[in-house]
Design an enzyme around this catalytic site. Structure first.
Site, mmCIF file in Angstrom:
data_model
loop_
_atom_site.group_PDB
_atom_site.id
_atom_site.type_symbol
_atom_site.label_atom_id
_atom_site.label_comp_id
_atom_site.label_asym_id
_atom_site.label_seq_id
_atom_site.Cartn_x
_atom_site.Cartn_y
_atom_site.Cartn_z
ATOM 1 N N HIS A 92 0.894 -1.466 0.018
ATOM 2 C CA HIS A 92 0.092 0.112 0.042
ATOM 3 C C HIS A 92 0.702 1.124 0.033
ATOM 4 C CE1 HIS A 92 0.854 0.859 4.529
ATOM 5 N NE2 HIS A 92 0.607 -0.535 4.593
ATOM 6 N N ASP A 135 -0.422 4.603 0.981
ATOM 7 C CA ASP A 135 -0.640 5.353 1.993
ATOM 8 C C ASP A 135 -0.030 5.164 2.723
ATOM 9 O OD1 ASP A 135 -2.269 3.022 2.007
ATOM 10 O OD2 ASP A 135 -3.667 4.339 3.624
ATOM 11 N N ASP A 170 6.463 0.889 6.552
ATOM 12 C CA ASP A 170 5.195 0.302 7.147
ATOM 13 C C ASP A 170 4.460 1.402 5.197
ATOM 14 O OD1 ASP A 170 2.601 -1.076 6.892
ATOM 15 O OD2 ASP A 170 2.030 0.572 8.627
ATOM 16 N N GLU A 225 -4.460 1.971 2.602
ATOM 17 C CA GLU A 225 -5.272 0.804 2.369
ATOM 18 C C GLU A 225 -5.052 1.157 4.262
ATOM 19 O OE1 GLU A 225 -3.176 -2.219 5.552
ATOM 20 O OE2 GLU A 225 -2.474 -0.433 5.262
ATOM 21 N N GLU A 226 -4.577 2.345 5.047
ATOM 22 C CA GLU A 226 -4.559 2.160 6.282
ATOM 23 C C GLU A 226 -6.143 3.286 7.335
ATOM 24 O OE1 GLU A 226 -2.335 2.499 7.933
ATOM 25 O OE2 GLU A 226 -0.591 2.415 7.205
ATOM 26 N N GLU A 232 4.207 -6.156 4.275
ATOM 27 C CA GLU A 232 4.071 -5.922 5.294
ATOM 28 C C GLU A 232 5.162 -6.492 6.383
ATOM 29 O OE1 GLU A 232 1.885 -3.572 6.800
ATOM 30 O OE2 GLU A 232 0.141 -3.694 5.186
ATOM 31 N N HIS A 249 3.852 3.501 12.259
ATOM 32 C CA HIS A 249 3.789 4.571 12.747
ATOM 33 C C HIS A 249 3.274 5.165 14.530
ATOM 34 C CE1 HIS A 249 -0.735 2.226 11.334
ATOM 35 N NE2 HIS A 249 0.549 2.312 10.456
#
Length: 394
Positions: free
Chosen positions: A73, A75, A109, A141-142, A169, A362
């Site tokens: 992903h 984003d 990520d 995705e997030e 991931e 994150h």
């Protein structure tokens, strides 16, 4: 094992692009599209409704009988309010807790995985492997795995049938064969306001909402007490959580409105739809008494996201291939949600395997070690050299 300058440069370039989910990802998508076009590869783009975001799907080795997807992903989550010691878009390489590392939002990520995959596009094109390599990069995705659903639908409509999928991931390059689902909902409660001295003439939206919140808590305690354990997860049972609650305007006004948001994280062996049905049924059972006072009173539910759980197998050929390419003998489970369940539900054998750790994702000063990226690059090089695999399974 050393990371090549080209692979690092691609990873850094992607990290420097601001693709927080609220922003467009087209700069990144067009960068990859243009790079592939210079190699003679055409990309399929599928867009969101406003055409501000896109998925990219490309096949390296057109005409081969089947292909393996490398999925990621594009984003990232935001960094507002986080205490970063550097620009989150700097893509700085410096020493860290695990040695030299690439820093920046999305480094773990999961832009580094995407960058390394794209940096090997020419090698995949020239590979003698008996399968094509598909690149599948999604948006949003997030915030709910919204983009990949459009990508998978486009593959179905175009009758593109990939052999398998590797979702990159961060698993520290250990193949992961299961994760929980993530199902989030919003509940809006409409009551009837009144002066707080006249409560029998009102419907207190907060109190009605609280009853449903209590039911969610009871369900969570029931899962912990009664649900069969799925060993390997940090929390080996399904969970519930209420993340937001809003309501009321003053102490002496019975609140007309309340809103709360909650989630289920269900085991692969559980049924999230049944969980949500139980919540809705309980809320509806409260409505007759509410409507006696105010006919317009009641509950409304809205789905925020539904990310299905994922359950692969250590015996799946794609898992065995990932083990061979990483040198890992075992497999793992991960606590976080990914797009893997959506690929698996589309009939595509799937495994999750990528560089870095979710512990860094994150977070302020997010990073992925260059050693992990070197392992990822070796994975890509090994994939390009693969001459035969046990497919389909016996």
């Amino acid at each position: 094992m050393t990371l090549s300058p080209q692979a690092l440069e691609f990873a850094q370039t992607l990290v420097r692009m601001n693709t927080v989910s609220q922003n467009s990802n087209l700069e990144l998508i067009h960068f990859i599209r243009d790079h592939l076009a210079r190699l003679g590869v055409k990309s399929r783009l599928t867009f969101n409704d406003s055409k501000t975001k896109a998925n990219l799907f490309a096949t390296l080795g057109e005409g081969k009988p089947a292909g393996i997807i490398l999925s990621g992903h594009t984003d990232t989550v935001p960094w507002d309010g986080q205490d970063w010691s550097m620009d989150p878009l700097s893509a700085l390489v410096k020493d860290g807790p695990e040695g030299p590392s690439l820093y920046g939002r999305g480094s773990a990520d999961m832009k580094a995985f995407i960058g390394i995959a794209v940096s090997h596009a020419e090698q995949f094109l020239n590979s003698e492997a008996p399968f094509a390599i598909h690149l599948a990069f999604s948006y949003d995705e997030e915030v709910g795995c919204f983009g990949v659903k459009e990508l998978i639908a486009d593959l179905r409509d175009a009758n593109i049938q990939p052999l398998a999928c590797i979702v990159g991931e961060p698993t520290s390059m250990v193949p992961a064969i299961a994760h929980k689902g993530v199902y989030r909902y919003k509940c809006c409660v409409r009551g009837k306001e009144a002066h707080s001295s006249l409560t029998p003439h009102s419907v207190n939206a907060i109190e009605m909402a609280a009853r449903v919140v209590g039911r969610l808590r009871d369900m969570g305690e029931g899962f912990e007490r009664e649900e069969p354990r799925f060993e390997g997860f940090d929390v080996p049972f399904s969970t519930t959580s209420v993340g937001q609650f809003h309501g009321g305007i003053a102490d002496n006004v019975v609140p007309r409105d309340a809103e709360f948001r909650y989630e289920f994280r269900d085991l692969p062996t559980a049924n999230a739809a049944q969980m949500q049905s139980e919540v809705v049924a309980y809320a509806k059972s409260l409505e007759p008494a509410m409507k006696k006072v105010a006919p317009a009173a009641g509950f409304e539910f809205e789905t925020i996201c539904e990310i299905p759980s994922f359950l692969g197998s250590k015996d799946d050929p794609v898992t065995r291939l990932a083990q061979e390419l990483t040198g890992e003998q075992g497999t793992t489970l991960v606590a976080f949600g990914t797009e893997a369940g959506l690929f698996k539900n589309a009939g595509i054998s799937t495994v999750v395997c990528g560089p870095g750790s979710i512990r860094q994702a994150h977070q302020p000063d997010e990073y992925v070690s260059l050693a992990q990226l070197a392992r990822c690059e070796a994975f890509m090089q090994g994939l390009a050299r693969t001459r035969s695999i046990d497919w389909p399974p016996a």
